[in-house]
Scaffold this active site. Structure first.
Site, PDB file in Angstrom:
ATOM      1  N   ASP A  13       0.876  -1.175   0.000  1.00  0.00           N
ATOM      2  CA  ASP A  13       0.000   0.000   0.000  1.00  0.00           C
ATOM      3  C   ASP A  13       0.909   1.219   0.000  1.00  0.00           C
ATOM      4  OD1 ASP A  13      -2.402   1.600   0.341  1.00  0.00           O
ATOM      5  OD2 ASP A  13      -1.854   1.859   2.442  1.00  0.00           O
ATOM      6  N   SER A  14       0.325   2.383  -0.248  1.00  0.00           N
ATOM      7  CA  SER A  14       1.095   3.613  -0.184  1.00  0.00           C
ATOM      8  C   SER A  14       1.564   3.902   1.242  1.00  0.00           C
ATOM      9  CB  SER A  14       0.242   4.775  -0.684  1.00  0.00           C
ATOM     10  OG  SER A  14      -0.942   4.853   0.084  1.00  0.00           O
ATOM     11  N   CYS A  76      -4.223  -1.415  -1.934  1.00  0.00           N
ATOM     12  CA  CYS A  76      -4.411   0.022  -2.096  1.00  0.00           C
ATOM     13  C   CYS A  76      -5.404   0.184  -3.239  1.00  0.00           C
ATOM     14  CB  CYS A  76      -3.075   0.664  -2.449  1.00  0.00           C
ATOM     15  SG  CYS A  76      -3.174   2.404  -2.900  1.00  0.00           S
ATOM     16  N   GLU A 156      -3.555   8.458   8.621  1.00  0.00           N
ATOM     17  CA  GLU A 156      -2.107   8.305   8.826  1.00  0.00           C
ATOM     18  C   GLU A 156      -1.655   9.001  10.111  1.00  0.00           C
ATOM     19  OE1 GLU A 156       0.698   6.878   6.903  1.00  0.00           O
ATOM     20  OE2 GLU A 156      -0.751   5.720   5.765  1.00  0.00           O
ATOM     21  N   CYS A 193     -11.065   2.975   0.022  1.00  0.00           N
ATOM     22  CA  CYS A 193      -9.668   3.298   0.291  1.00  0.00           C
ATOM     23  C   CYS A 193      -9.297   2.497   1.528  1.00  0.00           C
ATOM     24  CB  CYS A 193      -9.508   4.795   0.554  1.00  0.00           C
ATOM     25  SG  CYS A 193      -7.860   5.256   1.142  1.00  0.00           S
ATOM     26  N   HIS A 195      -7.307   2.940   3.809  1.00  0.00           N
ATOM     27  CA  HIS A 195      -7.085   3.687   5.046  1.00  0.00           C
ATOM     28  C   HIS A 195      -8.377   3.874   5.844  1.00  0.00           C
ATOM     29  CE1 HIS A 195      -3.204   4.774   3.334  1.00  0.00           C
ATOM     30  NE2 HIS A 195      -2.874   5.273   4.507  1.00  0.00           N
TER      31      HIS A 195
HETATM   32  N1  DGL Z   1      -4.706   3.457   0.865  1.00  0.00           N
HETATM   33  C1  DGL Z   1      -4.754   3.961  -0.474  1.00  0.00           C
HETATM   34  C2  DGL Z   1      -6.042   3.556  -1.156  1.00  0.00           C
HETATM   35  O1  DGL Z   1      -6.576   2.571  -0.840  1.00  0.00           O
HETATM   36  C3  DGL Z   1      -4.581   5.384  -0.732  1.00  0.00           C
HETATM   37  C4  DGL Z   1      -4.009   6.349   0.182  1.00  0.00           C
HETATM   38  C5  DGL Z   1      -3.188   7.308  -0.633  1.00  0.00           C
HETATM   39  O2  DGL Z   1      -3.726   8.289  -1.147  1.00  0.00           O
HETATM   40  O3  DGL Z   1      -2.013   7.022  -0.765  1.00  0.00           O
HETATM   41  O4  DGL Z   1      -6.527   4.209  -2.034  1.00  0.00           O
END
Ligand code: DGL
Length: 277
Positions: A13-14, A76, A156, A193, A195
Site C-alpha cells: 500500500d502507499s 491500495c 495516517e 480506500c 485507510h
Molecule cells: N490506501 C490507499 C487507497 O486505498 C490510498 C491512500 C493514498 O492516497 O495514498 O486508495
C-alpha cells in the site's frame, strides 16, 4: 518453474492503510507468511497522476517480487484502480489480487435499490474504476462517489477520536448517505480506500444502523485464499509477517499497530536504492 508454497505473500500500500487488509488476510490465512510494504516515503498516491501511481506501484511490486513472494496483494484502491492490469501483465507468473473488485462484490452483496456511495481518494473516484466494477456486477445500480483526501491524512495521523475527526468524517458523507435529512440517498457506503476502515466504527455510530458500511478487506482475503487454493499454493506452515516501509519506520511501527489492531515488532527500512525513480 514450480513456485515454493512456503514463500510469503507480498502485500503493498502507499502507507499503513493496507494493514487493514493484512489483518483480514492473517485471519483468513493463518498458515501463511506475509511481507508488507508501505511506501510511506511517497504517500499519498491518491492525489497523484495515473502515470505516477502506476510507476510507484510497479516499483513497489517489483521490490517485493525481488525479495521472493508467491503472490501479490495490491492493498491500495488507488494502485488497484490505476495499475492492476499493468501489474498483472508485468508479473504474469504471480497471482495478483487487487481490492477494487472484491470491494465492489462486497457492496453488491448488501446494497438495496437506494444504491451505493463510494468514498475513496481523488484518483480512484476520478478514474471511475469502482463505479465500473459496481455497474459490471449490477448494471442498473445507482452509484455515487466522492473523494475524501483528508481522510487519508487523518488516518495516517492515527485517526484519533475528536470533534474535528467527526466533523471531517461527516463532511465526507454530507448529502451522499441515507439520513433523516437525505432519506433517498444510498444506504450502502463503500470505504473505497484501505485507510478508511480505521474510521469504520465511528462512522457507523455517526450514521446509525440503517447505513451499511462496507470495506474490501474480508472479500479481498477471500479472493487471495481462492487464488492460492486453485493454484495449489497454500502453505501449511508459517504465520509470520514482516514489515517494510520506505520511510519513517519508527512511526510505522507505532501508528501501524492501530491499523493492524496488533502490535508490530519490527519494521525494516526499504532503502530508496531499491525503489528507483
Ligand atoms: N490506501 C490507499 C487507497 O486505498 C490510498 C491512500 C493514498 O492516497 O495514498 O486508495
Amino acid at each position: 518453474p514450480m513456485t515454493d508454497v512456503n514463500l510469503p505473500i507480498g502485500v503493498f500500500d502507499s502507507g499503513m492503510g493496507g494493514l487493514t487488509v493484512l489483518a483480514a488476510l492473517r485471519q483468513q490465512l493463518p498458515q501463511e507468511d506475509f511481507v508488507y510494504l508501505g511506501d510511506t516515503a511517497r504517500l499519498p498516491y491518491g492525489t497523484k497522476s495515473a502515470a505516477t501511481v502506476e510507476r510507484y506501484a510497479r516499483q513497489a511490486a517489483g521490490a517485493l517480487v525481488a525479495r521472493g513472494i508467491k503472490a501479490l496483494v495490491v492493498a491500495c484502491n488507488t494502485a488497484s484502480a490505476t495499475a492492476l492490469r499493468a501489474l498483472a501483465q508485468e508479473f504474469a507468473s504471480w497471482a495478483v489480487v487487487g481490492v477494487v473488485e472484491p470491494g465492489a462484490l462486497a457492496a453488491c452483496a448488501v446494497a438495496d435499490s437506494s444504491g451505493v456511495t463510494v468514498l475513496a481518494t481523488e484518483s480512484t473516484i476520478a478514474g471511475g474504476a469502482y463505479q465500473r466494477a459496481l455497474l459490471h456486477q449490477r448494471p442498473a445500480m445507482r452509484v455515487l462517489g466522492r473523494p475524501c483526501p483528508l481522510w487519508v491524512t487523518l488516518a495516517e495521523q492515527g485517526g484519533d477520536a475528536s470533534a474535528l475527526t467527526d466533523t471531517i468524517l461527516l463532511d465526507g458523507v454530507r448529502g451522499l448517505v441515507m439520513s433523516e435529512q437525505t432519506p433517498d440517498a444510498p444506504s450502502t457506503l463503500v470505504l473505497g480506500c484501505t485507510h478508511f476502515p480505521v474510521f469504520r466504527k465511528r462512522l457507523q455510530q455517526l450514521l446509525g444502523p440503517k447505513v451499511q458500511v462496507i470495506d474490501s478487506a474480508q472479500t479481498t482475503a477471500g479472493s487471495v485464499a481462492t487464488a492460492l487454493q486453485s493454484e495449489g499454493l497454500l502453505s501449511d506452515r508459517g504465520g509470520n509477517s514482516q514489515f517494510l516501509a520506505t520511510d519513517g519506520v519508527e512511526r510505522f511501527q507505532r501508528v501501524g499497530a492501530t491499523f493492524l489492531a496488533e502490535s508490530i515488532s519490527d519494521v525494516e527500512l526499504m532503502s530508496q536504492v531499491m525503489i528507483i525513480d
